[in-house]
Write a protein that holds these residues in place. Structure first.
Motif, mmCIF file in Angstrom:
data_model
loop_
_atom_site.group_PDB
_atom_site.id
_atom_site.type_symbol
_atom_site.label_atom_id
_atom_site.label_comp_id
_atom_site.label_asym_id
_atom_site.label_seq_id
_atom_site.Cartn_x
_atom_site.Cartn_y
_atom_site.Cartn_z
ATOM 1 N N VAL A 1 33.547 -3.064 11.942
ATOM 2 C CA VAL A 1 33.145 -1.688 12.249
ATOM 3 C C VAL A 1 31.702 -1.451 11.819
ATOM 4 O O VAL A 1 30.912 -0.868 12.569
ATOM 5 C CB VAL A 1 34.098 -0.675 11.571
ATOM 6 C CG1 VAL A 1 33.547 0.744 11.652
ATOM 7 C CG2 VAL A 1 35.472 -0.746 12.216
ATOM 8 N N TYR A 2 31.332 -1.920 10.643
ATOM 9 C CA TYR A 2 29.970 -1.772 10.144
ATOM 10 C C TYR A 2 28.979 -2.487 11.063
ATOM 11 O O TYR A 2 27.932 -1.936 11.404
ATOM 12 C CB TYR A 2 29.875 -2.332 8.720
ATOM 13 C CG TYR A 2 28.474 -2.354 8.174
ATOM 14 C CD1 TYR A 2 27.858 -1.186 7.743
ATOM 15 C CD2 TYR A 2 27.755 -3.546 8.101
ATOM 16 C CE1 TYR A 2 26.567 -1.196 7.248
ATOM 17 C CE2 TYR A 2 26.464 -3.565 7.612
ATOM 18 C CZ TYR A 2 25.879 -2.396 7.187
ATOM 19 O OH TYR A 2 24.593 -2.422 6.703
ATOM 20 N N THR A 3 29.310 -3.691 11.477
ATOM 21 C CA THR A 3 28.421 -4.467 12.338
ATOM 22 C C THR A 3 28.239 -3.796 13.698
ATOM 23 O O THR A 3 27.117 -3.738 14.217
ATOM 24 C CB THR A 3 28.976 -5.895 12.531
ATOM 25 O OG1 THR A 3 29.172 -6.489 11.247
ATOM 26 C CG2 THR A 3 28.042 -6.749 13.342
ATOM 27 N N VAL A 4 29.289 -3.278 14.258
ATOM 28 C CA VAL A 4 29.197 -2.604 15.558
ATOM 29 C C VAL A 4 28.333 -1.353 15.454
ATOM 30 O O VAL A 4 27.487 -1.100 16.313
ATOM 31 C CB VAL A 4 30.605 -2.265 16.098
ATOM 32 C CG1 VAL A 4 30.534 -1.318 17.287
ATOM 33 C CG2 VAL A 4 31.336 -3.535 16.480
ATOM 34 N N ARG A 5 28.512 -0.583 14.400
ATOM 35 C CA ARG A 5 27.708 0.627 14.229
ATOM 36 C C ARG A 5 26.232 0.293 14.056
ATOM 37 O O ARG A 5 25.369 0.954 14.630
ATOM 38 C CB ARG A 5 28.201 1.440 13.033
ATOM 39 C CG ARG A 5 29.484 2.181 13.317
ATOM 40 C CD ARG A 5 29.824 3.115 12.204
ATOM 41 N NE ARG A 5 31.036 3.862 12.527
ATOM 42 C CZ ARG A 5 31.584 4.732 11.719
ATOM 43 N NH1 ARG A 5 31.056 4.972 10.538
ATOM 44 N NH2 ARG A 5 32.669 5.370 12.078
ATOM 45 N N GLN A 6 25.927 -0.706 13.261
ATOM 46 C CA GLN A 6 24.540 -1.111 13.068
ATOM 47 C C GLN A 6 23.939 -1.594 14.387
ATOM 48 O O GLN A 6 22.783 -1.312 14.684
ATOM 49 C CB GLN A 6 24.438 -2.221 12.019
ATOM 50 C CG GLN A 6 24.671 -1.740 10.611
ATOM 51 C CD GLN A 6 23.649 -0.717 10.178
ATOM 52 O OE1 GLN A 6 23.966 0.461 10.057
ATOM 53 N NE2 GLN A 6 22.446 -1.138 9.954
ATOM 54 N N ASN A 7 24.720 -2.325 15.167
ATOM 55 C CA ASN A 7 24.248 -2.827 16.451
ATOM 56 C C ASN A 7 23.933 -1.674 17.403
ATOM 57 O O ASN A 7 22.919 -1.704 18.109
ATOM 58 C CB ASN A 7 25.294 -3.758 17.060
ATOM 59 C CG ASN A 7 24.768 -4.486 18.266
ATOM 60 O OD1 ASN A 7 23.573 -4.607 18.456
ATOM 61 N ND2 ASN A 7 25.673 -4.969 19.093
ATOM 62 N N LEU A 8 24.749 -0.643 17.413
ATOM 63 C CA LEU A 8 24.496 0.507 18.276
ATOM 64 C C LEU A 8 23.230 1.246 17.851
ATOM 65 O O LEU A 8 22.443 1.682 18.696
ATOM 66 C CB LEU A 8 25.693 1.460 18.264
ATOM 67 C CG LEU A 8 26.939 0.957 18.988
ATOM 68 C CD1 LEU A 8 28.082 1.941 18.794
ATOM 69 C CD2 LEU A 8 26.670 0.739 20.458
ATOM 70 N N LYS A 9 23.019 1.375 16.529
ATOM 71 C CA LYS A 9 21.803 2.029 16.042
ATOM 72 C C LYS A 9 20.576 1.225 16.449
ATOM 73 O O LYS A 9 19.579 1.788 16.914
ATOM 74 C CB LYS A 9 21.844 2.168 14.524
ATOM 75 C CG LYS A 9 22.781 3.227 14.027
ATOM 76 C CD LYS A 9 22.741 3.293 12.512
ATOM 77 C CE LYS A 9 23.753 4.264 11.980
ATOM 78 N NZ LYS A 9 23.742 4.294 10.502
ATOM 79 N N GLU A 10 20.633 -0.076 16.271
ATOM 80 C CA GLU A 10 19.496 -0.930 16.622
ATOM 81 C C GLU A 10 19.249 -0.920 18.126
ATOM 82 O O GLU A 10 18.110 -0.964 18.570
ATOM 83 C CB GLU A 10 19.723 -2.361 16.131
ATOM 84 C CG GLU A 10 19.667 -2.497 14.631
ATOM 85 C CD GLU A 10 18.305 -2.152 14.061
ATOM 86 O OE1 GLU A 10 17.287 -2.514 14.668
ATOM 87 O OE2 GLU A 10 18.267 -1.501 13.003
ATOM 88 N N LYS A 11 20.316 -0.851 18.902
ATOM 89 C CA LYS A 11 20.173 -0.807 20.358
ATOM 90 C C LYS A 11 19.458 0.470 20.786
ATOM 91 O O LYS A 11 18.575 0.440 21.645
ATOM 92 C CB LYS A 11 21.556 -0.883 21.013
ATOM 93 C CG LYS A 11 21.523 -0.893 22.517
ATOM 94 C CD LYS A 11 22.920 -0.991 23.090
ATOM 95 C CE LYS A 11 22.910 -0.913 24.595
ATOM 96 N NZ LYS A 11 24.252 -0.911 25.152
ATOM 97 N N LYS A 12 19.822 1.599 20.167
ATOM 98 C CA LYS A 12 19.164 2.862 20.493
ATOM 99 C C LYS A 12 17.688 2.816 20.109
ATOM 100 O O LYS A 12 16.829 3.281 20.862
ATOM 101 C CB LYS A 12 19.855 4.015 19.771
ATOM 102 C CG LYS A 12 21.198 4.377 20.350
ATOM 103 C CD LYS A 12 21.838 5.507 19.590
ATOM 104 C CE LYS A 12 23.238 5.794 20.100
ATOM 105 N NZ LYS A 12 23.875 6.863 19.317
#
Length: 53
Positions: free
Chosen positions: A20-31
């Protein structure tokens, strides 16, 4: 040999939290990357075309 269910449960919760942490960080970085790519280009000045042949 006895299976230690408490250890397996703790490990499963840890792995789930890590995913869950990795997915959230990935979404932030993608934005951030998408915003940077959309706004990080040199805007061209309108060129004047001289069509004199």
């Amino acid at each position: 040999m006895e299976i230690n269910w408490y250890l397996i449960a703790i490990l499963a919760v840890f792995v789930l939290a890590l995913v869950v942490y990795t997915v959230r960080q990935n979404l932030k970085e993608k934005k951030k990357l998408e915003h940077k790519l959309n706004n990080d280009f040199k805007k061209r000045e309108p060129s004047q075309h001289n069509d004199e042949d």
